[in-house]
Write a protein that holds these residues in place. Structure first.
Motif: not given
Ligand code: NDP
Length: 234
Positions: A9, A11, A14, A34-35, A49-50, A76, A141, A145, A172, A174, A176
């Motif tokens: 994740g 791309s 976080i 994925r992207s 794709d994870v 992540n 979710y 988690k 907490g 964040i 994004t």
């Molecule tokens: P974003 O939506 O900004 O980013 C999510 C990332 O995960 C992207 O890079 C996306 O890339 C990738 N992703 C999603 N699904 C898949 C998949 N099936 N296979 C591979 N990659 C995947 O989210 P955040 O940066 O906010 O979140 C990152 C992590 O932190 C997550 O696990 C989230 O649950 C956790 N988190 C976030 C919080 C927040 O407040 N933002 C709070 C607590 C936890 P692509 O679309 O290219 O696949």
């Protein structure tokens, strides 16, 4: 010494901040999403794709072939599909569980073997404080988690004697793309953060960097909340 770090994740959000943190430290970073995009300076960027365990295995095999044993895996990648439990569809439930929990397991399993062979390594899951504070609309979710915590603590014991640590960082709120859709709910959650501000992706990257460092070599099976005090409650 330059480490081989895999970040899922990576791309955006976080994951991208975590990848940038390790790149700045001189490490060789493999970014998975994925992207198939990642921050500048990654050693390898792969579209994976994870939720597809074979694709995860193939990607890790390629990374190990090109960069050697994995030193750090930051698991992540995650999604949300919020909705009240009473009205939550099977698809909403499955999509979140298959990405945030099944996908995390596939990534841990694929990277662990290389670490165990090398008798060193660090696995860091990105969890959430959601299961600890109870957020309406996040049954899927929160379940995923919370599952990560059990997964991490079981694996931590399995690999402890092999010099591999396994921990969870629980962010907490964040700033994004994931939280950009929250609208007014975001402002009311932000008002409950004792430290008075929403977190930035770099706030999480620093904690991950610490857990992957030698300073944290005696920490395993831990859940580290990085939430400005949000999980302390009112
Ligand atoms: P974003 O939506 O900004 O980013 C999510 C990332 O995960 C992207 O890079 C996306 O890339 C990738 N992703 C999603 N699904 C898949 C998949 N099936 N296979 C591979 N990659 C995947 O989210 P955040 O940066 O906010 O979140 C990152 C992590 O932190 C997550 O696990 C989230 O649950 C956790 N988190 C976030 C919080 C927040 O407040 N933002 C709070 C607590 C936890 P692509 O679309 O290219 O696949």
């Amino acid at each position: 010494m330059s480490r081989h770090v895999i970040v899922t994740g990576a791309s955006r959000g976080i994951g991208a901040a975590i990848a940038e943190f390790f790149i700045a430290a001189g490490d060789r970073v493999v970014a998975l999403s994925r992207s198939g995009t990642g921050p500048e300076g990654c050693a390898l960027v792969l579209a994976v794709d994870v939720t597809d365990s074979s694709a995860v295995n193939e990607a890790v095999k390629r990374a190990v072939g090109e960069l050697g044993p994995v030193d750090v895996a930051v698991i992540n990648a995650g999604v949300t599909k919020d909705g009240l439990a009473m009205r939550m569809s099977d698809e909403q439930w499955r999509e979140v569980l298959s990405t945030d929990l099944d996908g995390a397991f596939y990534c841990a399993r694929a990277t662990m073997a290389s670490m165990v062979r090398a008798r060193q390594g660090s696995i860091i899951f990105i969890g959430s404080i959601s299961p600890f504070i109870g957020v309406p609309g996040q049954a899927n979710y929160a379940a995923a988690k919370a599952g990560l915590v059990g997964l991490a603590r079981a694996i931590a014991k399995e690999v402890a004697t092999r010099g591999v640590t396994v921990n969870v960082v629980a962010p907490g709120l964040i700033e994004t793309e994931m939280t950009s859709e929250l609208g007014a709910a975001k402002d009311s959650m932000a008002a409950m953060i004792p430290m008075g501000r929403i977190g930035q992706p770099a706030d999480i990257a620093g904690v991950v960097g610490f857990l992957a460092s030698n300073h944290a070599r005696y920490i395993t099976g831990a859940v580290l909340c990085a939430d400005g005090g949000l999980s302390l409650g009112q």
